[in-house]
Scaffold this motif. Structure first.
Motif, PDB file in Angstrom:
ATOM      1  N   ALA A  20      11.387   7.180 101.514  1.00 30.39           N
ATOM      2  CA  ALA A  20      10.256   8.071 101.217  1.00 30.39           C
ATOM      3  C   ALA A  20       8.919   7.441 101.612  1.00 30.39           C
ATOM      4  O   ALA A  20       7.915   8.140 101.752  1.00 30.39           O
ATOM      5  N   SER A  21       8.916   6.126 101.827  1.00 33.86           N
ATOM      6  CA  SER A  21       7.656   5.436 102.162  1.00 33.86           C
ATOM      7  C   SER A  21       7.281   5.634 103.636  1.00 33.86           C
ATOM      8  O   SER A  21       6.167   5.325 104.050  1.00 33.86           O
ATOM      9  N   ARG A  22       8.202   6.123 104.421  1.00 30.50           N
ATOM     10  CA  ARG A  22       7.994   6.281 105.854  1.00 30.50           C
ATOM     11  C   ARG A  22       7.072   7.470 106.112  1.00 30.50           C
ATOM     12  O   ARG A  22       7.283   8.546 105.576  1.00 30.50           O
ATOM     13  N   ARG A  23       6.082   7.283 106.958  1.00 36.01           N
ATOM     14  CA  ARG A  23       5.167   8.400 107.241  1.00 36.01           C
ATOM     15  C   ARG A  23       5.779   9.377 108.241  1.00 36.01           C
ATOM     16  O   ARG A  23       5.618  10.581 108.108  1.00 36.01           O
ATOM     17  N   GLU A  24       6.404   8.842 109.270  1.00 38.91           N
ATOM     18  CA  GLU A  24       6.988   9.708 110.308  1.00 38.91           C
ATOM     19  C   GLU A  24       8.306  10.280 109.804  1.00 38.91           C
ATOM     20  O   GLU A  24       9.258   9.542 109.558  1.00 38.91           O
ATOM     21  N   LYS A  25       8.348  11.574 109.611  1.00 38.19           N
ATOM     22  CA  LYS A  25       9.572  12.200 109.096  1.00 38.19           C
ATOM     23  C   LYS A  25      10.154  13.228 110.069  1.00 38.19           C
ATOM     24  O   LYS A  25      11.160  13.860 109.761  1.00 38.19           O
ATOM     25  N   ARG A  26       9.548  13.378 111.231  1.00 35.62           N
ATOM     26  CA  ARG A  26      10.036  14.387 112.186  1.00 35.62           C
ATOM     27  C   ARG A  26      11.289  13.890 112.893  1.00 35.62           C
ATOM     28  O   ARG A  26      11.266  12.851 113.551  1.00 35.62           O
ATOM     29  N   THR A  27      12.371  14.667 112.782  1.00 26.09           N
ATOM     30  CA  THR A  27      13.626  14.291 113.441  1.00 26.09           C
ATOM     31  C   THR A  27      13.678  14.926 114.831  1.00 26.09           C
ATOM     32  O   THR A  27      12.773  15.665 115.237  1.00 26.09           O
ATOM     33  N   LEU A  28      14.761  14.633 115.544  1.00 32.25           N
ATOM     34  CA  LEU A  28      14.938  15.062 116.931  1.00 32.25           C
ATOM     35  C   LEU A  28      16.175  15.934 117.063  1.00 32.25           C
ATOM     36  O   LEU A  28      17.183  15.684 116.406  1.00 32.25           O
ATOM     37  N   HIS A  29      16.109  16.913 117.940  1.00 36.45           N
ATOM     38  CA  HIS A  29      17.265  17.778 118.209  1.00 36.45           C
ATOM     39  C   HIS A  29      17.601  17.678 119.696  1.00 36.45           C
ATOM     40  O   HIS A  29      16.777  18.061 120.541  1.00 36.45           O
TER      41      HIS A  29
END
Lengths: 177, 177
Positions: free
Chosen positions: A140-149
């Motif tokens: 949860a501490s990670r700022r980048e949360k966008r995954t890849l498809h």
């Protein structure tokens, strides 16, 4: 992260990294052919003897599904385009193995989330491996949360905005999610 | 669209609409538990007797996987939260059935793409249906091409930007893709 929430990591269809440990060394493969099979959670992925990791998966009946984010794209592609047969991929791509709670396959520290899994079945005819999630970890501490498809043509779609339909969906959302 | 490209519609993990025709009427369900199984193309999806469409799928061994875009979100959620047992979903959600080439299940005119499929196997133990794509249609005239990814908690992620790694991936991309 509660295990009951783990299906929400796979349901959106991100490309994932799957780690194994064959008793001698760690390995990791890039997989985009996955789906949820049950909320319990159960997952399916398609792999077979053409992936070097398959032997370890079959032997140990354990793996970790790690969820990378957009900042890791070149590692994801790198992992997916070389083989554990002749490469220590953790070293080559500077991925940090972390000890899990339930399985010997390593978590990946650089990933947004990790799901420890046990193999519950291999449907040989279709090369479908059915996995049960046994522990889930979310950074949860990670700022980048966008995954890849993965599209499959060499391009990758990054997560865009999120739209909320919780009220319309209420009857279909499992309790506590 | 060439059939050999159809896997690129499913590999990114979008929520899909699956249509059936039981010989009397059309029906449609919302599914996000899907994956590619082979480039040929073969797909898997998880469904079972709890979905009204399952009886038609099992009986006719045919369906269409339609790919909706973000502008159709409320129809996608609506289709997913009522049952064909008591609802004509094509009428209720103003979806237009279009005759396919290879199967009796209808294409959906409003969708970005449609894949006509035949059921090749049902793995009962895991409620996994294996489908072979037999024809693919893509509406290139449509401006909105962003698909949706269900999270499972009532929210949906919209496709964001696309990143190109074709050169790095070249060895892994099937010929002609």
């Amino acid at each position: 992260m509660r295990l009951s929430q783990a299906f929400t990591l796979i349901e959106p269809g991100p490309v994932v990294l799957v780690t194994t440990n064959d008793g001698r060394k760690n390995n990791v493969m890039t997989i985009s052919w996955t789906m949820v099979v049950d909320f319990t959670p159960l997952f399916a992925l398609t792999t077979g003897p053409w992936n070097y990791s398959f032997a370890a998966l079959r032997k140990t009946k354990e793996c970790v599904i790690a969820i990378p984010t957009v900042d890791l794209l070149d590692k994801v592609v790198g992992v997916g385009t070389c083989s554990g047969a002749d490469t220590d991929k953790f070293a080559r791509f500077k991925l940090t193995p972390v000890k899990g709670r339930q399985v010997k396959a390593p978590l990946i520290r650089e990933c947004l989330a990790n799901i420890e899994c046990k193999v519950v079945d291999i449907v040989r005819k279709h090369s479908i491996v059915v996995l049960e999630g046994v522990a889930a970890h979310f950074d949860a501490s990670r700022r980048e949360k966008r995954t890849l498809h993965a599209v499959g043509d060499g391009s990758f779609i990054v997560d865009g905005r999120k739209l909320n339909r919780r009220r319309m969906m209420a009857a279909k959302i499992p309790p506590g999610i």
